[in-house]
Design an enzyme around this catalytic site. Structure first.
Site, PDB file in Angstrom:
ATOM      1  N   TYR A   1      -7.848  -1.198  -5.105  1.00 31.40           N
ATOM      2  CA  TYR A   1      -7.054  -1.319  -6.343  1.00 31.40           C
ATOM      3  C   TYR A   1      -7.750  -0.569  -7.480  1.00 31.40           C
ATOM      4  O   TYR A   1      -7.289   0.454  -7.938  1.00 31.40           O
ATOM      5  CB  TYR A   1      -6.834  -2.794  -6.687  1.00 31.40           C
ATOM      6  CG  TYR A   1      -5.916  -2.975  -7.880  1.00 31.40           C
ATOM      7  CD1 TYR A   1      -4.542  -2.837  -7.734  1.00 31.40           C
ATOM      8  CD2 TYR A   1      -6.425  -3.259  -9.149  1.00 31.40           C
ATOM      9  CE1 TYR A   1      -3.689  -2.977  -8.826  1.00 31.40           C
ATOM     10  CE2 TYR A   1      -5.579  -3.406 -10.243  1.00 31.40           C
ATOM     11  CZ  TYR A   1      -4.221  -3.257 -10.074  1.00 31.40           C
ATOM     12  OH  TYR A   1      -3.382  -3.384 -11.153  1.00 31.40           O
TER      13      TYR A   1
ATOM     14  N   SER B   1       0.698  -0.605  -6.870  1.00 27.39           N
ATOM     15  CA  SER B   1       0.700  -0.528  -8.333  1.00 27.39           C
ATOM     16  C   SER B   1      -0.386   0.461  -8.784  1.00 27.39           C
ATOM     17  O   SER B   1      -0.320   1.635  -8.424  1.00 27.39           O
ATOM     18  CB  SER B   1       0.520  -1.925  -8.929  1.00 27.39           C
ATOM     19  OG  SER B   1       0.895  -1.945 -10.279  1.00 27.39           O
TER      20      SER B   1
ATOM     21  N   ASP C   1      12.303  -2.860  -9.667  1.00 20.22           N
ATOM     22  CA  ASP C   1      10.935  -2.885 -10.198  1.00 20.22           C
ATOM     23  C   ASP C   1      10.973  -2.435 -11.657  1.00 20.22           C
ATOM     24  O   ASP C   1      11.066  -1.238 -11.946  1.00 20.22           O
ATOM     25  CB  ASP C   1      10.021  -1.971  -9.375  1.00 20.22           C
ATOM     26  CG  ASP C   1       8.555  -2.090  -9.795  1.00 20.22           C
ATOM     27  OD1 ASP C   1       8.281  -2.705 -10.845  1.00 20.22           O
ATOM     28  OD2 ASP C   1       7.691  -1.570  -9.072  1.00 20.22           O
TER      29      ASP C   1
ATOM     30  N   HIS D   1       8.591  -5.592  -8.403  1.00 19.58           N
ATOM     31  CA  HIS D   1       7.241  -5.045  -8.298  1.00 19.58           C
ATOM     32  C   HIS D   1       6.419  -5.747  -7.220  1.00 19.58           C
ATOM     33  O   HIS D   1       5.337  -5.296  -6.873  1.00 19.58           O
ATOM     34  CB  HIS D   1       6.542  -5.162  -9.657  1.00 19.58           C
ATOM     35  CG  HIS D   1       5.306  -4.332  -9.788  1.00 19.58           C
ATOM     36  ND1 HIS D   1       5.319  -2.963  -9.643  1.00 19.58           N
ATOM     37  CD2 HIS D   1       4.019  -4.678 -10.043  1.00 19.58           C
ATOM     38  CE1 HIS D   1       4.083  -2.498  -9.805  1.00 19.58           C
ATOM     39  NE2 HIS D   1       3.277  -3.516 -10.043  1.00 19.58           N
TER      40      HIS D   1
END
Length: 737
Positions: free
Chosen positions: A493, A574, A665, A707
Site C-alpha cells: 500500500y 487505491s 466508486d 471503492h
C-alpha cells in the site's frame, strides 16, 4: 493429493475495443504541454463511456472464461468463508451490541444481547435492506441509554450515506431520514434526545437520491447539524459551518461524560487537525433552546487548537482536563494533557517511545488506560495509569493485529479483537475488576478445513534501493524449498500513514493451499509502521521511495529463491493500485502478473473529483509547479512506454494486467482506471503493427459497487475468484486438491 495441469485453454483473440482519442485536449502545466485524449471518459454517465465499459467487460469476460481455476477458486473460497465470524461487542447501559455473520450472509448483522449471558437476537440485518444485497451498513451509533440505534446505509458502495433510526426494544423504525451525509459519525448526546452528524449541502439538482448514479463533483462546504429524534431533517439545528474554508471536513464527537461536544477539523487525509470544543452544559437553554428559538446562531465552539500543525485526538477528560493523543513534536505519537481553562499549558503524560508507535489509547475502568503500540509491525498491549501514564501491566498477545478495543471508563471490562495471518480471529474479554487485568477468550473464530499448523508466517527485512531496511511478512506452507519455483503474491500500500499489519485472509489460504503460492505483505515507506517519519519518507517529493521499496521487495523474493519474475504477481488497491501501476511502468519485466484495484492513475487531475483534493497532502498537486514535476515523473497514465523500445531485452513486454474498478466508486472515480486502460491498450497494442505485447491487459468493472466498502460476501468471493484465476492462468500455476 491430486494435481491438475495448469490451465491450457487458449486465450481468446485480444481485440481491444477502440477508444476515441481527442487530440484537441492539451493542458498547459507551467509551460509543459500534456495531452489528455481520453478526457471524455470522465463523463461517466455518458452513453459513449457506458458503451466503452460494456465492450471492455465483454473482453474481460471472454478472457476469464478461459481461466480454468475460476470455478474451483469460487468453490474453495465459499467453503472457507462459510464459518461464523464475530466482531468485539460494545456495551450501552448493560446491553451488548455486536456484529456477527453466521457464514455466508451477504453482510454481518447487528445483534443485541441483554447481559453477558443473555440470549442474542438480530437487531438489524443489512441483507434485508435491498433485494440484491447492494445496500450496506456504513456507520452506527447507539444512544447511551441503549434505547435507540441510529444507523447509516450506503447504496452500491458509495460514500454517500442516509441515516435512519430504530427503537431497540421493539425494533420499531422511526420516520427519521437524514440525506446527503458523508464523512460523518453519529455522536449522541448523553440525554438520548438526538445526535450530531456532518453532511454536505444538497446539490442544486437534488432529487433526494444521492445513490441514483455516480456523482463525481467536488465535495465542498461540510456542515455539522444536531438532529432531534422523531423530527424532520429540515428542523435540524445547524451547529457549525465555515464558508470561508469550504474544504474543511468536520467530525463531531461527544465526551463520555456528556459535557462536551468536540469537533475535529481536517482539510486533507494528513494526520493533522484543528480541535474545537463546546461545553454543552453551559448552553443557557440547551440544544432544544436553540431549536425552539429557531436561531441561526451556531454553537459557541472554542478553538483549543486552531492550526494545522499536528494530530490531536481526545482520549478522555476529567472535567476541564483533557488527555489527548498527538504527534506534535512526536512522530511516533504520545499522550499529552491540557486544562481547557489554561489552554497554553500542555504537559506530557506518556512521552513518545524511542521505537514503537503509539497506535491507540482507550480510557477504561475509571483511571486506567489500555494502550496499543506497534513495534516492528507487531502489536504490544499495555495497561497504564491514566493519571500518570505509568506502566501497570503488560498484556501478552501473539504476533498479529489488534483490530479493535471496546470499553468505557464506566465499565470494568474491555473487549479486544485480535487476528493474524494464521489466526482467523479471537475476541478477548479483559476483566479489570481485580487489580490485575485478566484476559480470557470470549469468542474464537474457527475455519473448518483450515489447519494453521500447515503454514508458517515470518518477518524478513530487505534493503531498498537507498539501503533502507524494509520489513516484509512472508506466509507460506511449511518447509518450502527456496528453489525459485513457487508462485508468489506480493501486496503493498505505502501511503497516508496506513500500516499493513497481519490479517487473516481466506483467499490467501486457498492460494497457499491449492495453488502453492507464497503470500507476502511489504511494509514499504509511506505507511505508518514506524510513525510519521516513515510516512513522510514515502510521500510528496519522496513518493518514488514507495515504488523503489516495492520493486526491491520483488527483487528480494526472486534472489532469496521464493519465486521467479514469471511467477511473481503484485497486487494493491487505491493508493496501492497506483503503486502497482507505477511499478509495472518502471519495471515491467520483474513481474508475471499485476492486479491493480481502484487505483489513482491520473496524478495530474485527481484533485478535481469528489474528495481527491484531500490527497494532495501525500501526492502534491499539479497546480503547483514544483509538485507537478514530482507527479509527472510517476503518474501511471503519463508513463506508459513500450519496453521493447528501451534497448534492453528486446522481447520485454508488460506483464498480464488486470485493472479493477467499480461503477459507483465515488472515492477514486472509475475514470482513473478507464483512462489508464485505454492508454495501455493504445500505446502497447492498438498503435503498433504486430505488437510484442501478447500478455493481456483487461479490466474487471464491477456493477453496483464502490471503492471496496459494503460489498456483499458473494461479490467478495466472485471478485477474488476472478482475479486469482486470471493470475494463475497467466503464470501457468497448477491446482492441487
Amino acid at each position: 493429493m491430486g494435481s491438475l495441469a495448469a490451465a491450457d485453454e487458449p486465450l481468446p483473440p485480444l481485440r481491444y475495443p477502440p477508444a476515441r482519442r481527442d487530440g484537441d485536449i492539451v493542458d498547459d502545466y507551467h509551460g509543459v504541454l500534456v495531452p489528455d485524449p481520453y478526457r471524455w471518459m470522465e463523463e461517466l454517465e455518458s452513453e459513449e463511456v457506458k458503451e466503452y465499459v460494456g465492450a471492455q467487460a465483454a473482453l474481460a469476460n471472454a478472457v476469464l472464461a478461459t481461466c480454468d481455476h475460476r470455478g474451483r477458486l469460487r468453490g474453495q473460497l465459499t467453503a472457507l468463508l462459510d464459518h461464523p465470524r464475530y466482531r468485539a461487542p460494545f456495551k450501552r447501559a448493560g446491553t451488548y451490541f455486536y456484529f456477527h455473520n453466521p457464514g455466508l450472509l451477504p453482510h454481518s448483522a447487528l445483534y443485541v444481547q441483554h447481559g453477558l449471558g443473555g440470549e442474542p437476537s438480530v437487531l438489524l440485518d443489512p441483507g434485508e435492506l435491498s433485494d440484491d444485497a447492494t445496500v450496506s451498513l456504513s456507520m452506527i451509533g447507539v444512544s447511551d441509554d441503549g434505547e435507540h440505534l441510529a444507523y447509516g446505509t450506503s447504496a452500491s458502495g458509495s460514500d454517500w450515506v442516509t441515516i435512519s433510526v430504530m427503537r431497540v426494544r421493539d425494533r420499531r423504525r422511526l420516520p427519521d431520514a437524514l440525506s446527503w451525509v458523508k464523512f460523518s459519525r453519529i455522536a449522541w448526546t448523553s440525554d438520548g434526545m438526538g445526535f450530531f452528524y456532518s453532511r454536505f449541502p444538497a446539490p442544486k439538482d437534488d432529487d433526494g437520491a444521492p445513490e441514483s448514479g455516480i456523482r463525481t463533483d467536488v465535495n465542498l462546504n461540510h456542515e455539522v447539524y444536531y438532529h432531534f429524534l422523531g423530527t424532520d431533517q429540515s428542523d435540524d439545528v445547524m451547529c457549525w459551518k465555515d464558508p470561508e474554508h469550504p474544504k474543511y471536513i468536520y467530525t463531531p464527537e461527544v465526551t463520555e461524560d456528556g459535557k462536551y461536544v468536540l469537533l475535529s477539523v481536517s482539510e486533507s487525509s494528513e494526520p493533522v487537525n484543528k480541535l474545537y470544543y463546546c461545553d454543552l452544559s453551559a448552553l443557557s437553554h440547551g440544544l432544544s433552546g436553540m431549536k425552539a428559538k429557531g436561531t441561526h446562531e451556531m454553537l459557541p465552539f472554542v478553538k483549543l487548537v486552531d492550526e494545522f500543525e499536528a494530530f490531536y485526538g481526545v482520549v478522555a477528560n476529567d472535567g476541564t482536563r483533557f488527555t489527548i493523543q498527538t504527534n506534535k513534536d512526536a512522530p511516533r505519537y504520545k499522550l499529552s494533557r491540557v486544562d481547557v481553562d489554561d489552554p497554553q499549558s500542555w504537559t506530557d503524560v506518556l512521552p513518545e517511545d524511542d521505537k514503537a508507535v503509539l497506535e491507540y489509547a482507550c480510557a477504561v475502568h475509571g483511571d486506567k488506560l489500555l494502550v496499543n503500540y506497534l513495534s516492528d509491525v507487531k502489536y504490544v498491549l499495555q495497561m497504564r495509569s491514566l493519571a500518570t501514564g505509568e506502566l501497570l501491566h503488560g498484556i501478552p498477545i501473539d504476533i498479529g493485529s489488534v483490530n479493535g478495543i471496546t470499553g468505557r471508563r464506566g465499565d470494568s471490562e474491555v473487549f479486544v479483537e485480535f487476528s493474524s495471518f494464521l489466526t482467523p480471529g479471537i475476541v478477548y474479554r479483559c476483566d479489570l475488576s481485580s487489580g490485575t487485568p485478566e484476559m480470557s477468550i470470549y469468542r474464537e473464530i474457527t475455519v473448518p478445513g483450515f489447519d494453521r499448523t500447515d503454514f508458517e508466517a515470518k518477518q524478513v527485512f530487505y534493503p531498498s534501493k537507498d539501503g533502507t531496511k524494509i520489513p516484509m511478512f512472508v506466509v507460506s506452507r511449511k518447509k518450502i524449498v527456496l528453489d525459485g519455483s513457487h508462485p508468489a503474491l506480493l501486496f503493498g500500500y505505502g501511503g497516508f500513514g496506513m500500516s499493513m499489519t497481519p490479517q487473516f485472509s481466506a483467499a490467501r489460504v486457498v492460494l497457499m493451499r491449492n495453488l502453492r503460492f507464497v503470500t507476502c505483505v511489504a511494509n514499504i515507506r509511506g505507511g505508518g509502521e514506524y510513525g510519521e517519519d516513515w510516512h513522510k519518507a514515502g510521500s510528496l517529493a519522496n513518493k518514488q521511495n514507495c515504488f523503489d521499496d516495492f520493486i526491491a521487495a520483488g527483487e528480494f523474493l526472486v534472489s532469496a529463491g521464493y519465486t521467479s519474475p514469471s511467477r511473481l504477481c503484485i497486487e494493491g488497491g487505491s493508493n496501492g493500485g497506483l503503486l502497482v501501476a507505477a511499478c509495472i511502468n518502471q519495471r515491467p519485466g520483474l513481474f508475471g502478473c499485476a492486479l491493480a484495484h481502484v487505483g489513482v492513475m491520473d496524478m495530474l487531475r485527481f484533485h478535481k473529483f469528489t474528495i481527491g483534493r484531500a490527497w494532495a497532502c501525500d501526492f502534491g498537486c499539479s497546480e503547483k509547479e514544483e509538485e507537478f514535476h514530482w507527479l509527472i515523473k510517476y503518474s501511471p497514465l503519463h508513463n506508459v512506454r513500450r519496453p521493447w523500445e528501451k534497448g534492453a531485452a528486446g522481447d520485454q513486454q508488460y506483464p498480464p494486467t488486470m485493472l479493477l474498478t467499480a461503477d459507483h466508486d465515488d472515492r477514486v472515480v472509475p475514470s482513473h482506471t478507464l483512462k489508464f486502460l485505454a492508454t495501455m491498450q493504445h500505446v502497447l497494442c492498438r498503435s503498433v503493427e504486430q505488437s510484442p505485447q501478447s500478455n493481456p491487459i483487461v479490466a474487471r468493472i464491477d456493477r453496483k459497487s464502490g471503492h471496496g466498502c459494503g460489498r456483499s460476501t458473494q461479490k467478495i468471493i466472485d471478485e477474488a475468484a476472478d482475479r486469482y484465476a486470471f493470475a494463475a492462468k497467466m503464470m501457468g500455476v497448477s491446482w492441487i486438491d
